[in-house]
Design a protein around this motif. Structure first.
Motif, PDB file in Angstrom:
ATOM      1  N   ARG A  49      54.080  40.015  21.810  1.00 40.78           N
ATOM      2  CA  ARG A  49      54.437  41.441  21.881  1.00 40.78           C
ATOM      3  C   ARG A  49      53.231  42.276  22.283  1.00 40.78           C
ATOM      4  NH1 ARG A  49      59.212  43.411  18.983  1.00 40.78           N
ATOM      5  NH2 ARG A  49      60.551  41.612  18.670  1.00 40.78           N
ATOM      6  N   TRP A  50      52.062  41.967  21.720  1.00 39.29           N
ATOM      7  CA  TRP A  50      50.865  42.722  22.088  1.00 39.29           C
ATOM      8  C   TRP A  50      50.508  42.469  23.559  1.00 39.29           C
ATOM      9  CZ3 TRP A  50      48.669  46.932  21.422  1.00 39.29           C
ATOM     10  CH2 TRP A  50      47.370  47.174  21.834  1.00 39.29           C
ATOM     11  N   ALA A  51      50.684  41.244  24.019  1.00 39.83           N
ATOM     12  CA  ALA A  51      50.437  40.942  25.438  1.00 39.83           C
ATOM     13  C   ALA A  51      51.369  41.770  26.314  1.00 39.83           C
ATOM     14  CB  ALA A  51      50.621  39.447  25.707  1.00 39.83           C
ATOM     15  N   VAL A  52      52.622  41.913  25.901  1.00 36.92           N
ATOM     16  CA  VAL A  52      53.578  42.731  26.654  1.00 36.92           C
ATOM     17  C   VAL A  52      53.090  44.175  26.724  1.00 36.92           C
ATOM     18  CG1 VAL A  52      55.918  43.720  26.625  1.00 36.92           C
ATOM     19  CG2 VAL A  52      55.589  41.262  26.211  1.00 36.92           C
ATOM     20  N   VAL A  53      52.624  44.706  25.615  1.00 37.83           N
ATOM     21  CA  VAL A  53      52.112  46.087  25.606  1.00 37.83           C
ATOM     22  C   VAL A  53      50.991  46.240  26.632  1.00 37.83           C
ATOM     23  CG1 VAL A  53      50.841  47.793  24.233  1.00 37.83           C
ATOM     24  CG2 VAL A  53      52.760  46.552  23.210  1.00 37.83           C
ATOM     25  N   GLN A  54      50.060  45.312  26.633  1.00 38.51           N
ATOM     26  CA  GLN A  54      48.925  45.398  27.539  1.00 38.51           C
ATOM     27  C   GLN A  54      49.365  45.282  29.001  1.00 38.51           C
ATOM     28  OE1 GLN A  54      46.750  42.320  25.310  1.00 38.51           O
ATOM     29  NE2 GLN A  54      45.075  43.805  25.213  1.00 38.51           N
ATOM     30  N   LEU A  55      50.313  44.410  29.266  1.00 36.92           N
ATOM     31  CA  LEU A  55      50.795  44.242  30.638  1.00 36.92           C
ATOM     32  C   LEU A  55      51.617  45.441  31.096  1.00 36.92           C
ATOM     33  CD1 LEU A  55      51.645  40.438  30.481  1.00 36.92           C
ATOM     34  CD2 LEU A  55      49.673  41.516  31.600  1.00 36.92           C
ATOM     35  N   LEU A  56      52.402  46.032  30.198  1.00 36.70           N
ATOM     36  CA  LEU A  56      53.110  47.264  30.537  1.00 36.70           C
ATOM     37  C   LEU A  56      52.108  48.365  30.857  1.00 36.70           C
ATOM     38  CD1 LEU A  56      55.917  47.262  27.823  1.00 36.70           C
ATOM     39  CD2 LEU A  56      56.284  47.222  30.309  1.00 36.70           C
ATOM     40  N   ASP A  57      51.050  48.430  30.069  1.00 34.14           N
ATOM     41  CA  ASP A  57      50.015  49.434  30.287  1.00 34.14           C
ATOM     42  C   ASP A  57      49.330  49.238  31.641  1.00 34.14           C
ATOM     43  OD1 ASP A  57      48.412  51.681  29.201  1.00 34.14           O
ATOM     44  OD2 ASP A  57      46.777  50.212  29.267  1.00 34.14           O
ATOM     45  N   ARG A  64      57.641  40.243  35.997  1.00 32.24           N
ATOM     46  CA  ARG A  64      56.335  39.576  35.966  1.00 32.24           C
ATOM     47  C   ARG A  64      55.851  39.390  34.533  1.00 32.24           C
ATOM     48  NH1 ARG A  64      51.963  41.436  39.741  1.00 32.24           N
ATOM     49  NH2 ARG A  64      51.035  39.550  38.903  1.00 32.24           N
ATOM     50  N   ILE A  65      56.111  40.381  33.688  1.00 32.41           N
ATOM     51  CA  ILE A  65      55.716  40.262  32.281  1.00 32.41           C
ATOM     52  C   ILE A  65      56.490  39.135  31.609  1.00 32.41           C
ATOM     53  CG2 ILE A  65      55.734  41.414  30.035  1.00 32.41           C
ATOM     54  CD1 ILE A  65      55.227  44.065  31.600  1.00 32.41           C
ATOM     55  N   ALA A  66      57.789  39.064  31.885  1.00 27.39           N
ATOM     56  CA  ALA A  66      58.615  37.996  31.310  1.00 27.39           C
ATOM     57  C   ALA A  66      58.113  36.633  31.755  1.00 27.39           C
ATOM     58  CB  ALA A  66      60.080  38.189  31.701  1.00 27.39           C
ATOM     59  N   GLU A  67      57.769  36.510  33.027  1.00 26.74           N
ATOM     60  CA  GLU A  67      57.239  35.235  33.534  1.00 26.74           C
ATOM     61  C   GLU A  67      55.910  34.887  32.874  1.00 26.74           C
ATOM     62  OE1 GLU A  67      57.005  35.912  37.735  1.00 26.74           O
ATOM     63  OE2 GLU A  67      59.179  35.725  38.024  1.00 26.74           O
ATOM     64  N   ALA A  68      55.049  35.872  32.679  1.00 25.39           N
ATOM     65  CA  ALA A  68      53.719  35.626  32.122  1.00 25.39           C
ATOM     66  C   ALA A  68      53.735  35.334  30.624  1.00 25.39           C
ATOM     67  CB  ALA A  68      52.813  36.825  32.394  1.00 25.39           C
ATOM     68  N   THR A  69      54.682  35.939  29.908  1.00 21.48           N
ATOM     69  CA  THR A  69      54.665  35.844  28.442  1.00 21.48           C
ATOM     70  C   THR A  69      55.786  35.011  27.840  1.00 21.48           C
ATOM     71  OG1 THR A  69      56.014  37.834  28.170  1.00 21.48           O
ATOM     72  CG2 THR A  69      53.594  38.134  28.259  1.00 21.48           C
ATOM     73  N   GLY A  70      56.866  34.821  28.590  1.00 25.01           N
ATOM     74  CA  GLY A  70      58.032  34.145  28.033  1.00 25.01           C
ATOM     75  C   GLY A  70      58.905  35.064  27.196  1.00 25.01           C
ATOM     76  N   VAL A  71      58.574  36.347  27.130  1.00 25.27           N
ATOM     77  CA  VAL A  71      59.347  37.322  26.371  1.00 25.27           C
ATOM     78  C   VAL A  71      60.513  37.799  27.238  1.00 25.27           C
ATOM     79  CG1 VAL A  71      59.258  39.614  25.300  1.00 25.27           C
ATOM     80  CG2 VAL A  71      57.335  38.036  25.030  1.00 25.27           C
ATOM     81  N   SER A  72      61.680  37.959  26.638  1.00 18.18           N
ATOM     82  CA  SER A  72      62.857  38.379  27.395  1.00 18.18           C
ATOM     83  C   SER A  72      62.694  39.811  27.889  1.00 18.18           C
ATOM     84  CB  SER A  72      64.119  38.275  26.538  1.00 18.18           C
ATOM     85  OG  SER A  72      64.134  39.309  25.569  1.00 18.18           O
ATOM     86  N   THR A  73      63.389  40.124  28.972  1.00 19.32           N
ATOM     87  CA  THR A  73      63.323  41.489  29.491  1.00 19.32           C
ATOM     88  C   THR A  73      63.950  42.475  28.504  1.00 19.32           C
ATOM     89  OG1 THR A  73      65.339  41.125  30.788  1.00 19.32           O
ATOM     90  CG2 THR A  73      63.224  40.828  31.926  1.00 19.32           C
ATOM     91  N   THR A  74      64.885  42.028  27.693  1.00 20.23           N
ATOM     92  CA  THR A  74      65.466  42.889  26.662  1.00 20.23           C
ATOM     93  C   THR A  74      64.397  43.293  25.654  1.00 20.23           C
ATOM     94  OG1 THR A  74      67.625  41.835  26.914  1.00 20.23           O
ATOM     95  CG2 THR A  74      67.239  43.049  24.862  1.00 20.23           C
TER      96      THR A  74
END
Length: 102
Positions: A49-57, A64-74
């Motif tokens: 989740r923190w990685a997602v925050v940084q990538l969104l920032d 691309r974030i989903a591919e990099a982190t494995g986190v769903s787009t939802t």
């Protein structure tokens, strides 16, 4: 749908947790505390989740974030809602990290 920013999550138990965190002094103490507190899976989820925050920032697309982190787009959508309309916690942490890097 905007995130719920009511204060009903603040309880004596959450206050006690945050008080304990404020008394930790360095990364090693934080790492040991979180490893004792959380399961490996919980730590992985929090870190993702923190990685997602940084990538969104950084302005990366959800795909691309989903591919990099494995986190769903939802989940990325929900995190972005908190990033843009939350209580400001993510923003504070990002700003402090930026300040530490300069």
């Amino acid at each position: 749908m905007a995130p719920d920013t009511t204060e009903d999550w603040r309880t004596p138990s959450t206050d006690a947790l945050f008080d304990a965190l404020l008394r930790l002094e360095n990364r090693d103490e934080f790492q040991r505390f979180f490893r004792d507190l959380c399961t490996r899976h919980e730590l992985e989820e929090l870190s993702a989740r923190w990685a997602v925050v940084q990538l969104l920032d950084e302005g990366l697309s959800y795909r691309r974030i989903a591919e990099a982190t494995g986190v769903s787009t939802t989940t990325i959508t929900r995190i972005n809602e908190w990033l843009t309309h939350g209580t400001g916690g993510y923003q504070t942490a990002l700003e402090r990290l930026r300040g530490a890097q300069t």
